[in-house]
Design a protein around this motif. Structure first.
Motif, mmCIF file in Angstrom:
data_model
loop_
_atom_site.group_PDB
_atom_site.id
_atom_site.type_symbol
_atom_site.label_atom_id
_atom_site.label_comp_id
_atom_site.label_asym_id
_atom_site.label_seq_id
_atom_site.Cartn_x
_atom_site.Cartn_y
_atom_site.Cartn_z
ATOM 1 N N HIS A 32 0.825 -1.209 0.000
ATOM 2 C CA HIS A 32 0.000 0.000 0.000
ATOM 3 C C HIS A 32 0.859 1.259 0.000
ATOM 4 N N ARG A 33 1.860 1.307 0.888
ATOM 5 C CA ARG A 33 2.707 2.493 1.001
ATOM 6 C C ARG A 33 3.434 2.793 -0.297
ATOM 7 N N ARG A 34 4.055 1.765 -0.865
ATOM 8 C CA ARG A 34 4.836 1.992 -2.080
ATOM 9 C C ARG A 34 3.953 2.361 -3.261
ATOM 10 N N LYS A 35 2.778 1.769 -3.337
ATOM 11 C CA LYS A 35 1.873 2.107 -4.435
ATOM 12 C C LYS A 35 1.359 3.532 -4.265
ATOM 13 N N LYS A 36 1.044 3.906 -3.045
ATOM 14 C CA LYS A 36 0.515 5.236 -2.772
ATOM 15 C C LYS A 36 1.538 6.333 -3.082
ATOM 16 N N LYS A 37 2.810 6.048 -2.833
ATOM 17 C CA LYS A 37 3.861 7.038 -3.071
ATOM 18 C C LYS A 37 4.295 7.105 -4.536
ATOM 19 N N ALA A 38 3.879 6.154 -5.340
ATOM 20 C CA ALA A 38 4.275 6.113 -6.751
ATOM 21 C C ALA A 38 3.535 7.189 -7.541
ATOM 22 N N SER A 39 4.092 7.522 -8.700
ATOM 23 C CA SER A 39 3.430 8.494 -9.573
ATOM 24 C C SER A 39 2.111 7.914 -10.080
ATOM 25 N N ARG A 40 1.261 8.783 -10.564
ATOM 26 C CA ARG A 40 -0.060 8.352 -11.041
ATOM 27 C C ARG A 40 0.063 7.333 -12.172
ATOM 28 N N SER A 41 0.978 7.578 -13.112
ATOM 29 C CA SER A 41 1.126 6.647 -14.231
ATOM 30 C C SER A 41 1.650 5.293 -13.766
ATOM 31 N N ILE A 99 0.679 -0.442 -12.126
ATOM 32 C CA ILE A 99 0.571 -1.439 -11.060
ATOM 33 C C ILE A 99 -0.833 -2.039 -11.056
ATOM 34 N N ASP A 100 -1.854 -1.191 -11.215
ATOM 35 C CA ASP A 100 -3.231 -1.689 -11.273
ATOM 36 C C ASP A 100 -3.428 -2.643 -12.444
ATOM 37 N N ALA A 101 -2.818 -2.324 -13.593
ATOM 38 C CA ALA A 101 -2.914 -3.214 -14.758
ATOM 39 C C ALA A 101 -2.232 -4.549 -14.460
ATOM 40 N N HIS A 130 8.014 -0.001 -16.761
ATOM 41 C CA HIS A 130 7.349 1.301 -16.772
ATOM 42 C C HIS A 130 8.405 2.368 -16.992
ATOM 43 N N GLU A 131 8.256 3.118 -18.081
ATOM 44 C CA GLU A 131 9.184 4.193 -18.437
ATOM 45 C C GLU A 131 10.633 3.720 -18.422
ATOM 46 N N GLY A 132 10.864 2.537 -18.965
ATOM 47 C CA GLY A 132 12.218 2.009 -19.104
ATOM 48 C C GLY A 132 12.795 1.360 -17.862
ATOM 49 N N LEU A 133 12.067 1.358 -16.759
ATOM 50 C CA LEU A 133 12.535 0.725 -15.528
ATOM 51 C C LEU A 133 11.728 -0.531 -15.250
ATOM 52 N N GLU A 134 12.412 -1.528 -14.687
ATOM 53 C CA GLU A 134 11.730 -2.772 -14.338
ATOM 54 C C GLU A 134 11.215 -2.685 -12.905
ATOM 55 N N TYR A 135 9.933 -2.916 -12.734
ATOM 56 C CA TYR A 135 9.301 -2.953 -11.417
ATOM 57 C C TYR A 135 8.806 -4.368 -11.165
ATOM 58 N N LEU A 136 8.770 -4.743 -9.903
ATOM 59 C CA LEU A 136 8.346 -6.086 -9.519
ATOM 60 C C LEU A 136 7.165 -5.987 -8.559
ATOM 61 N N ARG A 168 -6.399 -22.699 -3.979
ATOM 62 C CA ARG A 168 -7.554 -23.440 -3.434
ATOM 63 C C ARG A 168 -8.479 -22.533 -2.631
ATOM 64 N N GLU A 169 -7.914 -21.632 -1.863
ATOM 65 C CA GLU A 169 -8.728 -20.701 -1.077
ATOM 66 C C GLU A 169 -9.118 -19.479 -1.890
ATOM 67 N N ARG A 170 -8.588 -19.363 -3.089
ATOM 68 C CA ARG A 170 -8.857 -18.245 -4.000
ATOM 69 C C ARG A 170 -8.502 -16.918 -3.341
ATOM 70 N N GLN A 171 -7.300 -16.866 -2.756
ATOM 71 C CA GLN A 171 -6.821 -15.654 -2.108
ATOM 72 C C GLN A 171 -5.476 -15.257 -2.689
ATOM 73 N N ILE A 172 -5.285 -13.966 -2.800
ATOM 74 C CA ILE A 172 -4.002 -13.420 -3.214
ATOM 75 C C ILE A 172 -3.619 -12.363 -2.196
ATOM 76 N N ARG A 173 -2.371 -12.422 -1.748
ATOM 77 C CA ARG A 173 -1.873 -11.431 -0.798
ATOM 78 C C ARG A 173 -0.707 -10.705 -1.457
ATOM 79 N N PHE A 174 -0.880 -9.424 -1.725
ATOM 80 C CA PHE A 174 0.169 -8.628 -2.347
ATOM 81 C C PHE A 174 1.134 -8.177 -1.264
ATOM 82 N N LEU A 175 2.410 -8.489 -1.456
ATOM 83 C CA LEU A 175 3.411 -8.238 -0.429
ATOM 84 C C LEU A 175 4.159 -6.933 -0.630
ATOM 85 N N ALA A 176 4.622 -6.689 -1.853
ATOM 86 C CA ALA A 176 5.442 -5.509 -2.099
ATOM 87 C C ALA A 176 5.434 -5.173 -3.581
ATOM 88 N N VAL A 177 5.771 -3.944 -3.875
ATOM 89 C CA VAL A 177 5.952 -3.487 -5.241
ATOM 90 C C VAL A 177 7.101 -2.484 -5.229
#
Length: 113
Positions: free
Chosen positions: A28-37, A42-44, A73-79, A87-96
């Motif tokens: 959440h923190r890293r996504k929130k601090k990222a530029s709008r584009s 990240i949403d895509a 994104h803009e020539g840089l690799e993001y992870l 089985r539980e149909r859950q995804i937990r996003f850890l970092a970006v």
């Protein structure tokens, strides 16, 4: 924010981190601090992961169970790191973030928990 049934993979980008057990504050923190584009990129990426949770590369060793999806994104690799429980149909996003020190920081975070 309207939530769909718990078993659904289909979420809107605003709910991308609120799946099953939910997203981690680091994601959440890293996504929130990222530029709008970058936030849109990240949403895509999150939508692609939701469509096919096995799309990311599985990691081994200390990061066993973690999958990483790469995006350019803009020539840089993001992870985007996530854990999926198909089985539980859950995804937990850890970092970006950029590739630089990503795995080191992720491993440190994994050993603390």
């Amino acid at each position: 924010m309207n939530r769909q049934s718990k078993g659904s993979w289909n979420r809107t980008p605003g709910e991308c981190c609120d799946l099953g057990a939910g997203g981690q504050p680091l994601f959440h923190r890293r996504k929130k601090k990222a530029s709008r584009s970058l936030q849109e990129a990240i949403d895509a990426a999150v939508r692609m992961i939701l469509t096919d949770p096995l799309i990311g590369t599985p990691k081994v060793g200390a990061l066993k169970g973690v999958r990483v999806f790469k995006l350019i994104h803009e020539g840089l690799e993001y992870l985007v790191a996530y854990r999926s429980a198909v089985r539980e149909r859950q995804i937990r996003f850890l970092a970006v973030g950029p590739h630089e020190n990503f795995y080191r920081d992720l491993q440190r975070r994994a050993t603390v928990r």
